[in-house]
Write a protein that holds these residues in place. Structure first.
Motif, PDB file in Angstrom:
ATOM      1  N   SER A 287       2.478  16.306 -13.832  1.00 58.95           N
ATOM      2  CA  SER A 287       1.859  17.624 -13.633  1.00 58.95           C
ATOM      3  C   SER A 287       2.572  18.671 -14.490  1.00 58.95           C
ATOM      4  O   SER A 287       3.765  18.561 -14.790  1.00 58.95           O
ATOM      5  CB  SER A 287       1.921  18.024 -12.162  1.00 58.95           C
ATOM      6  OG  SER A 287       3.257  18.246 -11.774  1.00 58.95           O
ATOM      7  N   GLU A 288       1.819  19.650 -14.895  1.00 59.29           N
ATOM      8  CA  GLU A 288       2.357  20.741 -15.699  1.00 59.29           C
ATOM      9  C   GLU A 288       2.137  22.041 -14.949  1.00 59.29           C
ATOM     10  O   GLU A 288       1.135  22.211 -14.253  1.00 59.29           O
ATOM     11  CB  GLU A 288       1.645  20.809 -17.049  1.00 59.29           C
ATOM     12  CG  GLU A 288       1.843  19.590 -17.905  1.00 59.29           C
ATOM     13  CD  GLU A 288       1.092  19.673 -19.218  1.00 59.29           C
ATOM     14  OE1 GLU A 288       0.488  20.734 -19.503  1.00 59.29           O
ATOM     15  OE2 GLU A 288       1.090  18.677 -19.947  1.00 59.29           O
ATOM     16  N   PRO A 289       3.040  22.982 -15.118  1.00 60.05           N
ATOM     17  CA  PRO A 289       2.843  24.267 -14.440  1.00 60.05           C
ATOM     18  C   PRO A 289       1.663  25.026 -15.054  1.00 60.05           C
ATOM     19  O   PRO A 289       1.338  24.849 -16.240  1.00 60.05           O
ATOM     20  CB  PRO A 289       4.155  25.016 -14.676  1.00 60.05           C
ATOM     21  CG  PRO A 289       4.744  24.383 -15.896  1.00 60.05           C
ATOM     22  CD  PRO A 289       4.279  22.950 -15.883  1.00 60.05           C
ATOM     23  N   LEU A 290       1.015  25.826 -14.240  1.00 57.34           N
ATOM     24  CA  LEU A 290      -0.081  26.638 -14.745  1.00 57.34           C
ATOM     25  C   LEU A 290       0.454  27.659 -15.734  1.00 57.34           C
ATOM     26  O   LEU A 290       1.549  28.202 -15.549  1.00 57.34           O
ATOM     27  CB  LEU A 290      -0.776  27.371 -13.591  1.00 57.34           C
ATOM     28  CG  LEU A 290      -1.547  26.496 -12.614  1.00 57.34           C
ATOM     29  CD1 LEU A 290      -2.056  27.351 -11.457  1.00 57.34           C
ATOM     30  CD2 LEU A 290      -2.713  25.834 -13.306  1.00 57.34           C
ATOM     31  N   PRO A 291      -0.297  27.925 -16.794  1.00 61.23           N
ATOM     32  CA  PRO A 291       0.169  28.938 -17.748  1.00 61.23           C
ATOM     33  C   PRO A 291       0.156  30.320 -17.103  1.00 61.23           C
ATOM     34  O   PRO A 291      -0.667  30.609 -16.241  1.00 61.23           O
ATOM     35  CB  PRO A 291      -0.849  28.851 -18.897  1.00 61.23           C
ATOM     36  CG  PRO A 291      -2.049  28.231 -18.283  1.00 61.23           C
ATOM     37  CD  PRO A 291      -1.580  27.360 -17.169  1.00 61.23           C
ATOM     38  N   GLU A 292       1.084  31.124 -17.527  1.00 63.17           N
ATOM     39  CA  GLU A 292       1.145  32.483 -17.007  1.00 63.17           C
ATOM     40  C   GLU A 292       0.525  33.424 -18.033  1.00 63.17           C
ATOM     41  O   GLU A 292       0.824  33.345 -19.222  1.00 63.17           O
ATOM     42  CB  GLU A 292       2.587  32.872 -16.724  1.00 63.17           C
ATOM     43  CG  GLU A 292       3.202  32.050 -15.613  1.00 63.17           C
ATOM     44  CD  GLU A 292       4.596  32.517 -15.253  1.00 63.17           C
ATOM     45  OE1 GLU A 292       4.924  33.682 -15.540  1.00 63.17           O
ATOM     46  OE2 GLU A 292       5.341  31.711 -14.688  1.00 63.17           O
ATOM     47  N   GLY A 293      -0.340  34.292 -17.554  1.00 62.64           N
ATOM     48  CA  GLY A 293      -0.996  35.239 -18.445  1.00 62.64           C
ATOM     49  C   GLY A 293      -0.192  36.520 -18.590  1.00 62.64           C
ATOM     50  O   GLY A 293       0.686  36.820 -17.786  1.00 62.64           O
ATOM     51  N   ASN A 294      -0.490  37.226 -19.632  1.00 61.30           N
ATOM     52  CA  ASN A 294       0.154  38.515 -19.856  1.00 61.30           C
ATOM     53  C   ASN A 294      -0.763  39.623 -19.383  1.00 61.30           C
ATOM     54  O   ASN A 294      -1.975  39.548 -19.553  1.00 61.30           O
ATOM     55  CB  ASN A 294       0.477  38.702 -21.339  1.00 61.30           C
ATOM     56  CG  ASN A 294       1.438  37.651 -21.844  1.00 61.30           C
ATOM     57  OD1 ASN A 294       2.322  37.227 -21.117  1.00 61.30           O
ATOM     58  ND2 ASN A 294       1.269  37.228 -23.080  1.00 61.30           N
TER      59      ASN A 294
ATOM     60  N   LEU B 218       0.829  -1.203   0.000  1.00 58.50           N
ATOM     61  CA  LEU B 218       0.000   0.000   0.000  1.00 58.50           C
ATOM     62  C   LEU B 218       0.866   1.257   0.000  1.00 58.50           C
ATOM     63  O   LEU B 218       0.614   2.206  -0.751  1.00 58.50           O
ATOM     64  CB  LEU B 218      -0.938  -0.004   1.206  1.00 58.50           C
ATOM     65  CG  LEU B 218      -1.955   1.121   1.282  1.00 58.50           C
ATOM     66  CD1 LEU B 218      -2.883   1.067   0.079  1.00 58.50           C
ATOM     67  CD2 LEU B 218      -2.753   1.024   2.569  1.00 58.50           C
ATOM     68  N   GLY B 219       1.909   1.267   0.812  1.00 57.53           N
ATOM     69  CA  GLY B 219       2.821   2.416   0.860  1.00 57.53           C
ATOM     70  C   GLY B 219       3.522   2.637  -0.464  1.00 57.53           C
ATOM     71  O   GLY B 219       3.657   3.777  -0.932  1.00 57.53           O
ATOM     72  N   LEU B 220       4.001   1.557  -1.085  1.00 53.38           N
ATOM     73  CA  LEU B 220       4.649   1.682  -2.393  1.00 53.38           C
ATOM     74  C   LEU B 220       3.666   2.151  -3.460  1.00 53.38           C
ATOM     75  O   LEU B 220       4.023   2.936  -4.343  1.00 53.38           O
ATOM     76  CB  LEU B 220       5.281   0.349  -2.795  1.00 53.38           C
ATOM     77  CG  LEU B 220       6.547  -0.042  -2.026  1.00 53.38           C
ATOM     78  CD1 LEU B 220       6.994  -1.449  -2.433  1.00 53.38           C
ATOM     79  CD2 LEU B 220       7.648   0.968  -2.248  1.00 53.38           C
ATOM     80  N   GLY B 221       2.427   1.683  -3.376  1.00 56.33           N
ATOM     81  CA  GLY B 221       1.406   2.137  -4.330  1.00 56.33           C
ATOM     82  C   GLY B 221       1.135   3.626  -4.198  1.00 56.33           C
ATOM     83  O   GLY B 221       1.048   4.346  -5.204  1.00 56.33           O
ATOM     84  N   ILE B 222       1.025   4.101  -2.975  1.00 58.64           N
ATOM     85  CA  ILE B 222       0.801   5.537  -2.747  1.00 58.64           C
ATOM     86  C   ILE B 222       2.000   6.334  -3.219  1.00 58.64           C
ATOM     87  O   ILE B 222       1.852   7.371  -3.874  1.00 58.64           O
ATOM     88  CB  ILE B 222       0.489   5.797  -1.262  1.00 58.64           C
ATOM     89  CG1 ILE B 222      -0.873   5.212  -0.908  1.00 58.64           C
ATOM     90  CG2 ILE B 222       0.542   7.290  -0.947  1.00 58.64           C
ATOM     91  CD1 ILE B 222      -1.197   5.235   0.574  1.00 58.64           C
ATOM     92  N   LEU B 223       3.207   5.855  -2.906  1.00 55.04           N
ATOM     93  CA  LEU B 223       4.425   6.539  -3.344  1.00 55.04           C
ATOM     94  C   LEU B 223       4.501   6.586  -4.867  1.00 55.04           C
ATOM     95  O   LEU B 223       4.830   7.630  -5.444  1.00 55.04           O
ATOM     96  CB  LEU B 223       5.650   5.830  -2.771  1.00 55.04           C
ATOM     97  CG  LEU B 223       6.989   6.456  -3.077  1.00 55.04           C
ATOM     98  CD1 LEU B 223       7.074   7.846  -2.453  1.00 55.04           C
ATOM     99  CD2 LEU B 223       8.114   5.577  -2.569  1.00 55.04           C
ATOM    100  N   PHE B 224       4.178   5.475  -5.533  1.00 56.69           N
ATOM    101  CA  PHE B 224       4.174   5.452  -6.997  1.00 56.69           C
ATOM    102  C   PHE B 224       3.174   6.446  -7.555  1.00 56.69           C
ATOM    103  O   PHE B 224       3.469   7.182  -8.493  1.00 56.69           O
ATOM    104  CB  PHE B 224       3.861   4.038  -7.503  1.00 56.69           C
ATOM    105  CG  PHE B 224       3.721   3.965  -8.995  1.00 56.69           C
ATOM    106  CD1 PHE B 224       4.830   3.989  -9.817  1.00 56.69           C
ATOM    107  CD2 PHE B 224       2.459   3.903  -9.584  1.00 56.69           C
ATOM    108  CE1 PHE B 224       4.709   3.929 -11.195  1.00 56.69           C
ATOM    109  CE2 PHE B 224       2.319   3.853 -10.952  1.00 56.69           C
ATOM    110  CZ  PHE B 224       3.446   3.868 -11.759  1.00 56.69           C
ATOM    111  N   PHE B 225       1.968   6.482  -6.986  1.00 64.12           N
ATOM    112  CA  PHE B 225       0.946   7.411  -7.454  1.00 64.12           C
ATOM    113  C   PHE B 225       1.403   8.856  -7.290  1.00 64.12           C
ATOM    114  O   PHE B 225       1.241   9.673  -8.205  1.00 64.12           O
ATOM    115  CB  PHE B 225      -0.368   7.188  -6.705  1.00 64.12           C
ATOM    116  CG  PHE B 225      -1.424   8.186  -7.043  1.00 64.12           C
ATOM    117  CD1 PHE B 225      -2.104   8.131  -8.247  1.00 64.12           C
ATOM    118  CD2 PHE B 225      -1.719   9.232  -6.171  1.00 64.12           C
ATOM    119  CE1 PHE B 225      -3.069   9.063  -8.580  1.00 64.12           C
ATOM    120  CE2 PHE B 225      -2.675  10.170  -6.488  1.00 64.12           C
ATOM    121  CZ  PHE B 225      -3.357  10.090  -7.695  1.00 64.12           C
TER     122      PHE B 225
END
Length: 93
Positions: free
Chosen positions: A27-34, A12-19
């Motif tokens: 994940s991608e950074p949020l786009p920055e607006g001008n 369970l711990g390894l599964g959580i760590l993998f997730f």
């Protein structure tokens, strides 16, 4: 029994760590607006394109996409959207 709990906890711990690792990598950074006059001009152009005053005064919106396979009917006053696709009909409230 203790061995079973240790193995279950480890898996369970390894599964959580993998997730968590997978989520962090994907994940991608949020786009920055001008900011500034160019951004404001673009926003005003978008509002003019959709005719914002008519949109505010419109009660019902209706549209389809995927060559008519998906159909939407939205009553802005009642806050209900009816969706139809593949023989199904759902009212989102």
């Amino acid at each position: 029994m203790k061995r079973f709990l240790k193995i279950t906890s480890l898996v369970l711990g390894l599964g959580i760590l993998f997730f968590l690792l997978f989520a962090w990598v994907k994940s991608e950074p949020l786009p920055e607006g001008n900011k500034g006059p160019e951004a404001d001009a673009l926003a005003q152009k978008m509002l003019a394109t959709i005719n914002m005053e008519r949109y505010k005064n419109t009660r019902f919106l209706e549209w389809t996409f995927r060559s008519g396979a998906n159909h939407f009917f939205w009553d802005k006053v009642l806050g209900i959207c009816k969706v139809k696709w593949d023989g199904y009909e759902v009212a989102l409230i």
